[in-house]
Design a protein around this motif. Structure first.
Motif, PDB file in Angstrom:
ATOM      1  N   LYS A   1       0.626  -1.248  -0.026  1.00 57.83           N
ATOM      2  CA  LYS A   1      -0.013  -0.165  -0.026  1.00 57.83           C
ATOM      3  C   LYS A   1       0.935   1.284  -0.032  1.00 57.83           C
ATOM      4  CE  LYS A   1      -3.446   2.816   2.560  1.00 57.83           C
ATOM      5  NZ  LYS A   1      -4.477   2.693   3.184  1.00 57.83           N
ATOM      6  N   THR A   2       1.925   1.196   0.746  1.00 61.75           N
ATOM      7  CA  THR A   2       2.583   2.369   1.161  1.00 61.75           C
ATOM      8  C   THR A   2       3.815   2.508   0.241  1.00 61.75           C
ATOM      9  OG1 THR A   2       4.074   1.529   2.843  1.00 61.75           O
ATOM     10  CG2 THR A   2       2.055   2.624   3.430  1.00 61.75           C
ATOM     11  N   GLY A   3       4.416   1.550  -0.542  1.00 62.27           N
ATOM     12  CA  GLY A   3       5.532   1.465  -1.319  1.00 62.27           C
ATOM     13  C   GLY A   3       6.793   1.731  -0.422  1.00 62.27           C
ATOM     14  N   ILE A   4       6.640   1.762   1.238  1.00 53.82           N
ATOM     15  CA  ILE A   4       7.825   1.963   1.839  1.00 53.82           C
ATOM     16  C   ILE A   4       8.491   0.365   2.339  1.00 53.82           C
ATOM     17  CG2 ILE A   4       8.523   2.761   4.275  1.00 53.82           C
ATOM     18  CD1 ILE A   4       6.084   4.632   4.338  1.00 53.82           C
ATOM     19  N   LEU A   5       9.824   0.308   1.949  1.00 53.30           N
ATOM     20  CA  LEU A   5      10.433  -0.891   2.269  1.00 53.30           C
ATOM     21  C   LEU A   5      10.928  -0.882   3.667  1.00 53.30           C
ATOM     22  CD1 LEU A   5      12.556  -1.164  -1.043  1.00 53.30           C
ATOM     23  CD2 LEU A   5      10.257  -2.034  -0.480  1.00 53.30           C
ATOM     24  N   VAL A   6      10.797  -1.992   4.175  1.00 53.52           N
ATOM     25  CA  VAL A   6      11.314  -2.237   5.635  1.00 53.52           C
ATOM     26  C   VAL A   6      12.222  -3.211   5.758  1.00 53.52           C
ATOM     27  CG1 VAL A   6       9.122  -1.411   6.516  1.00 53.52           C
ATOM     28  CG2 VAL A   6       9.441  -3.687   6.423  1.00 53.52           C
ATOM     29  N   SER A   7      13.323  -3.371   6.771  1.00 53.00           N
ATOM     30  CA  SER A   7      14.175  -4.426   6.957  1.00 53.00           C
ATOM     31  C   SER A   7      13.560  -5.168   8.051  1.00 53.00           C
ATOM     32  CB  SER A   7      15.576  -3.783   7.131  1.00 53.00           C
ATOM     33  OG  SER A   7      15.991  -3.619   6.166  1.00 53.00           O
ATOM     34  N   ILE A   8      13.387  -6.360   8.186  1.00 56.01           N
ATOM     35  CA  ILE A   8      13.181  -6.866   9.232  1.00 56.01           C
ATOM     36  C   ILE A   8      14.475  -7.583  10.185  1.00 56.01           C
ATOM     37  CG2 ILE A   8      12.017  -9.297  10.285  1.00 56.01           C
ATOM     38  CD1 ILE A   8      10.234  -9.357   7.782  1.00 56.01           C
ATOM     39  N   VAL A   9      14.379  -6.890  11.279  1.00 54.47           N
ATOM     40  CA  VAL A   9      15.551  -7.149  12.343  1.00 54.47           C
ATOM     41  C   VAL A   9      15.492  -8.437  12.999  1.00 54.47           C
ATOM     42  CG1 VAL A   9      16.991  -6.179  14.150  1.00 54.47           C
ATOM     43  CG2 VAL A   9      15.890  -4.518  12.546  1.00 54.47           C
ATOM     44  N   SER A  10      14.299  -8.625  13.512  1.00 57.69           N
ATOM     45  CA  SER A  10      14.140  -9.927  14.074  1.00 57.69           C
ATOM     46  C   SER A  10      12.659 -10.081  14.236  1.00 57.69           C
ATOM     47  CB  SER A  10      14.583  -9.857  15.658  1.00 57.69           C
ATOM     48  OG  SER A  10      14.008  -8.882  16.287  1.00 57.69           O
ATOM     49  N   SER A  11      12.262 -11.427  14.607  1.00 61.47           N
ATOM     50  CA  SER A  11      10.983 -11.736  14.474  1.00 61.47           C
ATOM     51  C   SER A  11      10.456 -12.786  15.316  1.00 61.47           C
ATOM     52  CB  SER A  11      10.414 -12.045  13.137  1.00 61.47           C
ATOM     53  OG  SER A  11       9.067 -12.664  13.174  1.00 61.47           O
ATOM     54  N   HIS A  12       9.457 -12.848  16.084  1.00 58.47           N
ATOM     55  CA  HIS A  12       8.911 -14.015  16.840  1.00 58.47           C
ATOM     56  C   HIS A  12       7.498 -14.015  16.948  1.00 58.47           C
ATOM     57  CE1 HIS A  12       8.551 -17.318  19.616  1.00 58.47           C
ATOM     58  NE2 HIS A  12       7.501 -16.618  20.333  1.00 58.47           N
ATOM     59  N   VAL A  13       6.757 -15.012  15.875  1.00 58.08           N
ATOM     60  CA  VAL A  13       5.595 -14.869  16.053  1.00 58.08           C
ATOM     61  C   VAL A  13       4.918 -16.358  16.240  1.00 58.08           C
ATOM     62  CG1 VAL A  13       3.565 -14.569  14.159  1.00 58.08           C
ATOM     63  CG2 VAL A  13       5.605 -13.032  14.207  1.00 58.08           C
ATOM     64  N   ASP A  14       3.842 -16.777  16.732  1.00 55.65           N
ATOM     65  CA  ASP A  14       3.258 -17.860  16.984  1.00 55.65           C
ATOM     66  C   ASP A  14       1.875 -17.993  17.115  1.00 55.65           C
ATOM     67  OD1 ASP A  14       2.787 -17.172  19.737  1.00 55.65           O
ATOM     68  OD2 ASP A  14       4.499 -18.520  20.351  1.00 55.65           O
ATOM     69  N   SER A  15       0.919 -18.723  17.034  1.00 58.18           N
ATOM     70  CA  SER A  15      -0.328 -18.703  17.447  1.00 58.18           C
ATOM     71  C   SER A  15      -0.828 -17.732  18.495  1.00 58.18           C
ATOM     72  CB  SER A  15      -1.147 -19.993  17.585  1.00 58.18           C
ATOM     73  OG  SER A  15      -0.448 -20.790  18.671  1.00 58.18           O
ATOM     74  N   THR A  16      -0.249 -17.420  19.345  1.00 55.28           N
ATOM     75  CA  THR A  16      -0.502 -16.660  20.703  1.00 55.28           C
ATOM     76  C   THR A  16      -0.392 -15.079  20.309  1.00 55.28           C
ATOM     77  OG1 THR A  16       1.448 -16.850  21.794  1.00 55.28           O
ATOM     78  CG2 THR A  16      -0.060 -18.452  22.211  1.00 55.28           C
ATOM     79  N   GLY A  17       0.237 -14.840  19.354  1.00 56.15           N
ATOM     80  CA  GLY A  17       0.756 -13.527  18.997  1.00 56.15           C
ATOM     81  C   GLY A  17       2.106 -13.172  18.490  1.00 56.15           C
ATOM     82  N   GLY A  18       2.542 -12.130  18.398  1.00 52.94           N
ATOM     83  CA  GLY A  18       4.054 -11.939  17.842  1.00 52.94           C
ATOM     84  C   GLY A  18       4.469 -10.588  17.931  1.00 52.94           C
ATOM     85  N   GLU A  19       5.990 -10.621  17.784  1.00 54.09           N
ATOM     86  CA  GLU A  19       6.767  -9.467  17.736  1.00 54.09           C
ATOM     87  C   GLU A  19       7.586  -9.320  16.672  1.00 54.09           C
ATOM     88  OE1 GLU A  19       8.247  -7.687  21.685  1.00 54.09           O
ATOM     89  OE2 GLU A  19      10.306  -8.201  20.609  1.00 54.09           O
ATOM     90  N   ILE A  20       7.566  -8.276  15.929  1.00 52.66           N
ATOM     91  CA  ILE A  20       8.470  -8.127  14.852  1.00 52.66           C
ATOM     92  C   ILE A  20       9.337  -6.882  15.083  1.00 52.66           C
ATOM     93  CG2 ILE A  20       8.854  -7.606  12.345  1.00 52.66           C
ATOM     94  CD1 ILE A  20       6.475  -9.487  11.698  1.00 52.66           C
ATOM     95  N   ILE A  21      10.498  -6.700  14.942  1.00 51.45           N
ATOM     96  CA  ILE A  21      11.370  -5.576  15.021  1.00 51.45           C
ATOM     97  C   ILE A  21      11.832  -4.996  13.667  1.00 51.45           C
ATOM     98  CG2 ILE A  21      13.321  -4.367  15.769  1.00 51.45           C
ATOM     99  CD1 ILE A  21      11.529  -5.542  18.176  1.00 51.45           C
ATOM    100  N   ILE A  22      11.295  -3.868  13.127  1.00 46.08           N
ATOM    101  CA  ILE A  22      11.538  -3.401  11.763  1.00 46.08           C
ATOM    102  C   ILE A  22      12.334  -2.170  11.774  1.00 46.08           C
ATOM    103  CG2 ILE A  22       9.476  -4.683  10.801  1.00 46.08           C
ATOM    104  CD1 ILE A  22       8.414  -2.020  10.619  1.00 46.08           C
ATOM    105  N   GLU A  23      12.956  -1.979  10.888  1.00 46.11           N
ATOM    106  CA  GLU A  23      13.941  -0.801  10.579  1.00 46.11           C
ATOM    107  C   GLU A  23      13.202  -0.096   9.288  1.00 46.11           C
ATOM    108  OE1 GLU A  23      18.415   1.020  10.808  1.00 46.11           O
ATOM    109  OE2 GLU A  23      18.114  -1.184  10.583  1.00 46.11           O
ATOM    110  N   VAL A  24      12.993   1.415   9.517  1.00 48.04           N
ATOM    111  CA  VAL A  24      12.430   2.038   8.507  1.00 48.04           C
ATOM    112  C   VAL A  24      13.319   3.444   8.465  1.00 48.04           C
ATOM    113  CG1 VAL A  24      10.255   1.120   8.697  1.00 48.04           C
ATOM    114  CG2 VAL A  24      10.698   3.165   9.884  1.00 48.04           C
ATOM    115  N   ILE A  25      13.214   4.115   7.215  1.00 54.59           N
ATOM    116  CA  ILE A  25      13.985   5.215   7.195  1.00 54.59           C
ATOM    117  C   ILE A  25      12.985   6.268   7.954  1.00 54.59           C
ATOM    118  CG2 ILE A  25      14.380   7.333   5.494  1.00 54.59           C
ATOM    119  CD1 ILE A  25      14.718   5.113   3.407  1.00 54.59           C
ATOM    120  N   ASP A  26      13.716   7.384   8.823  1.00 56.45           N
ATOM    121  CA  ASP A  26      13.074   8.058   9.562  1.00 56.45           C
ATOM    122  C   ASP A  26      11.761   8.784   9.166  1.00 56.45           C
ATOM    123  OD1 ASP A  26      15.117   7.231  11.383  1.00 56.45           O
ATOM    124  OD2 ASP A  26      16.196   9.102  11.460  1.00 56.45           O
TER     125      ASP A  26
END
Length: 132
Positions: free
Chosen positions: A23-48
């Protein structure tokens, strides 16, 4: 700029990140990720300059976003510069200075938590309040 994206369990199976990138065309880098059936957390890096756009898009989909100014915190009063964290860190956040004191490059952190488990003095934390 690094952001923590927290997914509730009801949103885990939705392709939210892909939708937002398309939708936005904004690229992100995934730094780390932990996702399972109970929820999840993703650390991303974006341009300021893209922070507000990304934050708005995630929040409109029921996902919380938090700016991560410091990824790993070291309590200098508890730290004895033993270097136990150096051997386990996959991102090389920790190193010894010439005087054998511990140095940290927090921007390399991927929040895996291995250093926290390894520290014999519990001097390290994620999103703690005693940051250097």
């Amino acid at each position: 700029m690094k952001l923590k994206i927290s997914f509730p369990d009801e949103r885990v199976k939705s392709p939210i990140l892909s939708e937002i990138i398309l939708k936005t065309g904004i690229l992100v880098s995934i730094v780390s990720s932990h996702v399972d059936s109970t929820g999840g957390e993703i650390i991303i890096e974006v341009i300021d300059k893209n922070y507000e756009t990304i934050k708005t898009e995630f929040e409109s989909r029921g996902v919380s976003v938090k700016l991560l100014n410091t990824l790993i915190c070291r309590n200098k009063e508890e730290c004895v510069d033993c270097g136990a964290c150096i051997s386990v860190c996959p991102s090389k956040v920790f190193s010894f200075a010439e005087d054998w004191s511990l140095e940290t490059d927090t921007q390399k952190c991927v929040r895996c938590g291995l250093c926290i488990d390894m520290c014999p003095h519990q001097a390290l934390s994620i999103e703690g309040t005693d940051c250097e």
